[in-house]
Design a protein around this motif. Structure first.
Motif, mmCIF file in Angstrom:
data_model
loop_
_atom_site.group_PDB
_atom_site.id
_atom_site.type_symbol
_atom_site.label_atom_id
_atom_site.label_comp_id
_atom_site.label_asym_id
_atom_site.label_seq_id
_atom_site.Cartn_x
_atom_site.Cartn_y
_atom_site.Cartn_z
ATOM 1 N N ALA A 243 0.848 -1.189 0.000
ATOM 2 C CA ALA A 243 0.000 0.000 0.000
ATOM 3 C C ALA A 243 0.882 1.237 0.000
ATOM 4 O O ALA A 243 1.925 1.261 0.658
ATOM 5 N N SER A 244 0.467 2.257 -0.730
ATOM 6 C CA SER A 244 1.244 3.489 -0.776
ATOM 7 C C SER A 244 0.311 4.685 -0.911
ATOM 8 O O SER A 244 -0.876 4.536 -1.239
ATOM 9 N N PHE A 245 0.867 5.857 -0.638
ATOM 10 C CA PHE A 245 0.082 7.081 -0.777
ATOM 11 C C PHE A 245 0.308 7.666 -2.157
ATOM 12 O O PHE A 245 1.442 7.914 -2.573
ATOM 13 N N ASN B 7 -4.589 6.883 -0.438
ATOM 14 C CA ASN B 7 -4.036 5.566 -0.132
ATOM 15 C C ASN B 7 -4.550 4.527 -1.121
ATOM 16 O O ASN B 7 -5.752 4.432 -1.364
ATOM 17 N N GLU C 116 -5.714 -0.535 2.562
ATOM 18 C CA GLU C 116 -4.776 0.569 2.390
ATOM 19 C C GLU C 116 -4.882 1.598 3.513
ATOM 20 O O GLU C 116 -3.910 2.285 3.857
ATOM 21 N N LEU D 198 -1.865 2.363 6.303
ATOM 22 C CA LEU D 198 -1.331 3.726 6.286
ATOM 23 C C LEU D 198 -2.247 4.648 7.092
ATOM 24 O O LEU D 198 -2.891 5.544 6.553
ATOM 25 N N SER E 206 4.839 4.120 2.224
ATOM 26 C CA SER E 206 4.406 2.803 1.766
ATOM 27 C C SER E 206 4.490 1.769 2.874
ATOM 28 O O SER E 206 5.256 1.910 3.829
#
Length: 377
Positions: free
Chosen positions: A10-12, A18, A36, A40, A81
């Motif tokens: 998962a990442s921004f 997200n 996600e 995060l 992430s």
């Protein structure tokens, strides 16, 4: 041990928020929606790295978070992430056993990207994570007995015991020092299957660990039919939800209807204004390294509703004076491990701490014996 049903990253994203940008699952229809947000949570951009425990549809999970430098447009110099896994359902899943590997995989991922000067991971970059999942993917529904519950003696002293600092149960002495006499207040809520929420600021690993340790308080009394299991409709331990966000409100309402009880943690301060969703709130932000201040406990109390007004309010909870005698006994036991000082974070979560001594295992046993006396009162 093959116990994984999914691995994901998962990442921004600067415009989409997200997102889950890579995943491998044991079956094509496995649902990863909203993971996600758990991976995060709000405020995690303030720390370099962290460990987050969570759950999804009854599956326990954990992820390793990193904030890495990036020149990618829209990322303001950093890429946020998390690489996480979900475990197969079992009586007692152990997501912490994958923490060390997830940390290593995150380092490998971003070292390769830095060496190749790429902004987005390629399929080659994902290969080590894919191989880890394939080597730990669940092979049988019963996990070959690895997820069964055989009592604390097996968990702490059995052939497959986990002596590293990753096992949340082994952090019990540190939890006792942080909460002090209020530990007994938390215990009574857990044994009564109440809804307990822990509010924290990043980093969140200590709060996530606290969720698991608190559930362990009463695990044997709630699930072990061979001992003095408490009577009730539920034959499972209190549900450990781990990290939750505002996207989990519907889920909290559904979990509350089960009567099983739950314990979770969050970084979303808006939950402080919505006490109807939980029975007990523990605010870790009021704790300081010295014993002058500890986490503050609040009870959710119903009030006469007004038009569109709140239905509950928070009321400060203090430990009962009748608990002082028992706490003094526990405190005496803790003095046996005087090498560890009180801290608002778990000192055993810091890098460099790797092993848990037999003395700490003895402290855990002593705590269990003291709780048995509490049950007899």
């Amino acid at each position: 041990m093959g116990d994984l049903v999914a691995i994901f990253h998962a990442s921004f994203h600067p415009t989409r928020g997200n997102v889950i940008d890579w995943s491998v699952t044991a079956s094509g229809d496995f649902n990863l929606d909203n993971l996600e947000f758990s991976a995060l949570p709000s405020g995690l951009h303030l720390v370099e790295q962290d460990i987050v425990y969570f759950s999804k549809d009854g599956h326990q999970g954990v992820c390793a978070f990193r904030r890495v430098k990036s020149t990618e447009d829209g990322h303001r110099g950093f890429r946020l992430s998390s690489l996480g896994v979900l475990l197969a359902k079992s009586t007692r899943p152990k997501p912490w056993r994958h923490v060390a590997a997830l940390k290593d995989l995150m380092v490998m991922l971003y070292v390769r990207m830095e060496l190749t000067e790429t902004l987005q991971p390629s399929e080659t970059d994902w290969q080590p994570s894919r191989m880890y999942f394939e080597s730990h993917e669940v092979k049988s529904v019963d996990l070959g007995g690895a997820g069964d519950w055989s009592g604390w003696s097996h968990e702490l002293d059995g052939e497959n015991r986990d002596r590293s600092n990753m096992n949340p149960t082994l952090h019990l002495p540190h939890l006792l020092r942080i909460l002090g006499p209020s530990t007994l207040t938390l215990y009574k809520h857990i044994i009564g299957r109440k809804r307990t929420l822990i509010y924290t600021l990043p980093p969140v690993e200590a709060a996530c660990i606290l969720c698991h340790v608190a559930a362990d308080f009463c695990y044997e009394q709630q699930v072990d039919a061979t001992s003095n299991r408490l009577p009730g409709k539920n034959k499972e331990g209190i549900q450990v939800l781990g990290m939750i966000t505002l996207s989990d409100i519907d889920r909290l309402q559904a979990e509350s209807k089960s009567g099983r009880g739950w314990i979770a943690c969050t970084t979303d301060a808006l939950f402080l204004e919505r006490p109807s969703y939980y029975d007990l709130l523990i605010d870790l932000t009021t704790s300081t390294p010295n014993k002058a201040t500890r986490p503050t406990f609040y009870s959710s109390q119903p009030i006469l509703p007004t038009s569109r007004g709140p239905t509950h309010r928070l009321s400060t909870v203090r430990f009962a004076w009748s608990d002082v005698k028992l706490w003094n006994e526990l405190d005496r036991i803790l003095q046996l491990d005087s090498s560890n000082s009180h801290s608002s974070n778990f000192s055993c979560c810091t890098p460099g701490f790797s092993d848990v001594s037999d003395q700490k295992l003895g402290l855990i046993t002593a705590w269990t014996d003291s709780l048995d006396r509490l049950l007899e009162r």
